[in-house]
Structures are given as C-alpha cells and as structure tokens.
Design a protein around this motif. Sequence first.
Motif, mmCIF file in Angstrom:
data_model
loop_
_atom_site.group_PDB
_atom_site.id
_atom_site.type_symbol
_atom_site.label_atom_id
_atom_site.label_comp_id
_atom_site.label_asym_id
_atom_site.label_seq_id
_atom_site.Cartn_x
_atom_site.Cartn_y
_atom_site.Cartn_z
ATOM 1 N N ILE A 1 0.835 -1.206 0.000
ATOM 2 C CA ILE A 1 0.000 0.000 0.000
ATOM 3 C C ILE A 1 0.867 1.252 0.000
ATOM 4 C CG2 ILE A 1 -1.612 1.357 1.413
ATOM 5 C CD1 ILE A 1 -2.830 -1.386 2.292
ATOM 6 N N ILE A 2 1.867 1.294 0.855
ATOM 7 C CA ILE A 2 2.715 2.482 0.973
ATOM 8 C C ILE A 2 3.542 2.696 -0.293
ATOM 9 C CG2 ILE A 2 4.618 3.535 2.275
ATOM 10 C CD1 ILE A 2 1.801 3.539 3.673
ATOM 11 N N ASP A 3 4.054 1.623 -0.883
ATOM 12 C CA ASP A 3 4.806 1.769 -2.143
ATOM 13 C C ASP A 3 3.915 2.316 -3.254
ATOM 14 O OD1 ASP A 3 7.133 0.853 -0.943
ATOM 15 O OD2 ASP A 3 7.052 -1.145 -1.871
ATOM 16 N N GLU A 4 2.688 1.827 -3.334
ATOM 17 C CA GLU A 4 1.748 2.318 -4.345
ATOM 18 C C GLU A 4 1.417 3.792 -4.091
ATOM 19 O OE1 GLU A 4 -2.601 1.120 -6.236
ATOM 20 O OE2 GLU A 4 -1.513 -0.353 -5.026
ATOM 21 N N ASP B 1 -7.855 6.147 -0.280
ATOM 22 C CA ASP B 1 -9.232 5.756 -0.590
ATOM 23 C C ASP B 1 -9.286 4.972 -1.892
ATOM 24 O OD1 ASP B 1 -10.255 6.940 1.701
ATOM 25 O OD2 ASP B 1 -10.889 8.775 0.675
ATOM 26 N N ARG B 2 -8.536 5.401 -2.898
ATOM 27 C CA ARG B 2 -8.511 4.694 -4.174
ATOM 28 C C ARG B 2 -7.920 3.300 -4.021
ATOM 29 N NH1 ARG B 2 -5.371 2.331 -6.954
ATOM 30 N NH2 ARG B 2 -3.588 3.613 -6.439
ATOM 31 N N ASP C 1 -9.694 -0.310 -4.693
ATOM 32 C CA ASP C 1 -9.101 -1.374 -5.516
ATOM 33 C C ASP C 1 -9.141 -2.708 -4.780
ATOM 34 O OD1 ASP C 1 -8.572 0.433 -7.542
ATOM 35 O OD2 ASP C 1 -6.405 0.524 -7.165
ATOM 36 N N TRP C 2 -8.823 -2.691 -3.500
ATOM 37 C CA TRP C 2 -8.881 -3.926 -2.708
ATOM 38 C C TRP C 2 -10.323 -4.445 -2.653
ATOM 39 C CZ3 TRP C 2 -5.307 -5.530 1.706
ATOM 40 C CH2 TRP C 2 -3.980 -5.253 1.393
ATOM 41 N N ARG D 1 -12.593 -4.050 -4.950
ATOM 42 C CA ARG D 1 -12.870 -4.659 -6.260
ATOM 43 C C ARG D 1 -12.215 -6.041 -6.376
ATOM 44 N NH1 ARG D 1 -12.938 0.552 -7.703
ATOM 45 N NH2 ARG D 1 -10.743 0.838 -8.213
ATOM 46 N N ARG D 2 -11.013 -6.191 -5.851
ATOM 47 C CA ARG D 2 -10.283 -7.460 -5.966
ATOM 48 C C ARG D 2 -10.783 -8.523 -4.995
ATOM 49 N NH1 ARG D 2 -4.078 -6.145 -5.578
ATOM 50 N NH2 ARG D 2 -3.962 -8.393 -5.852
ATOM 51 N N LEU D 3 -11.104 -8.106 -3.760
ATOM 52 C CA LEU D 3 -11.434 -9.080 -2.723
ATOM 53 C C LEU D 3 -12.920 -9.120 -2.376
ATOM 54 C CD1 LEU D 3 -8.498 -8.272 -0.256
ATOM 55 C CD2 LEU D 3 -8.606 -10.128 -1.949
ATOM 56 N N GLY D 4 -13.631 -8.055 -2.696
ATOM 57 C CA GLY D 4 -15.033 -7.942 -2.321
ATOM 58 C C GLY D 4 -15.185 -7.077 -1.080
ATOM 59 N N ALA D 5 -16.255 -6.291 -1.065
ATOM 60 C CA ALA D 5 -16.490 -5.351 0.037
ATOM 61 C C ALA D 5 -16.641 -6.075 1.372
ATOM 62 C CB ALA D 5 -17.725 -4.509 -0.255
#
Length: 158
Positions: free
Chosen positions: A23-26, A116-117, A121-122, A124-128
């Motif tokens: 997360i921090i690298d992104e 927040d973005r 993304d997480w 979308r990938r893992l589900g809410a």
Amino acid sequence: MSSDGDAPGFELPLRLFLAFRVIIDELHAELAEQGHPDLRPMHGFVFQAIGPDGITAVELGRRLGVSKQAAGKMIESLERSGYVERAADPSDARRKIVRLTARGTDSLDRSARIFDRIRDDWVRRLGADRVRAMERDLRQVTPADLWRLDLPGWFGTP
C-alpha cells in the motif's frame, strides 16, 4: 505449513507488513507522479506528528520515538523540500514551532485520496464484505489508537 494446513505463525506478521508495504509503495509511486517525488514513508509519520497546529523539534522527536537530533535532521530536510517551515512560537519567542506548508498539506490531501482509491481497488479485488471483515478483525486485535507514530523509534532509527 503446519499439519492442519495453517501457515506457520511467523507468516502472519510478515504478510501484514508486506500488505502495508504494498500500500505504501503504491501511495508513494502516485505521490511522485503528482508532484511529490521526494517524499518517503517516514514523512507521513512526521506530518501526522506535526499535525495542524505545529510542534517543536523536541516534541516531534518524542512523538516519533527518535532523538531531538534525528528530528532536527528530518525537519531540515523537509524544510529544504518546502514541506515544513519554522516559525516563532506565539506563546514563547525562544521556541520555534514546525508547521506544515501548503505543499505539506497538499501531500496529505493527495495521500488521503490515494489511500481511498487503493482501498477501493482492494474492494474490487477481494469484495467489500471481505475487506470490511478484515478491517473489523484487525480492529479487534490492535489498539484503538490509529496514530501510533513512534514507529521510526520502534524500528531503531537513531
């Protein structure tokens, strides 16, 4: 893996740390693209410790768990980059207060939007439901205070 299929105990803290690192690298890659290429992960802790009202170098060191000298070096570097400024303390002219500049505040505003973005993304990938469950579970096993800023000192930064 253990005989029951669970990962070994040491993997949990490593996976949590790797998730933090991803997360921090992104975040920092995006901040660099948005005009903040000189920011490093440590700076986020510094900015949060400075807060909206400013702070002295001594108090900054205390909050971060580092020496006054280490805090002073961070302040000098961030001042050269335009993220912080030093000003006289209105209540004690002998003291200097370190405050975020407009550039420092801009980086925090951008960071909030990027976080927040990334969370979206997480989702979308893992589900809410899974992301919410992960957050809920982490709240149960971690202190309520999110702003534990002494990580630099905890890692042994001088």
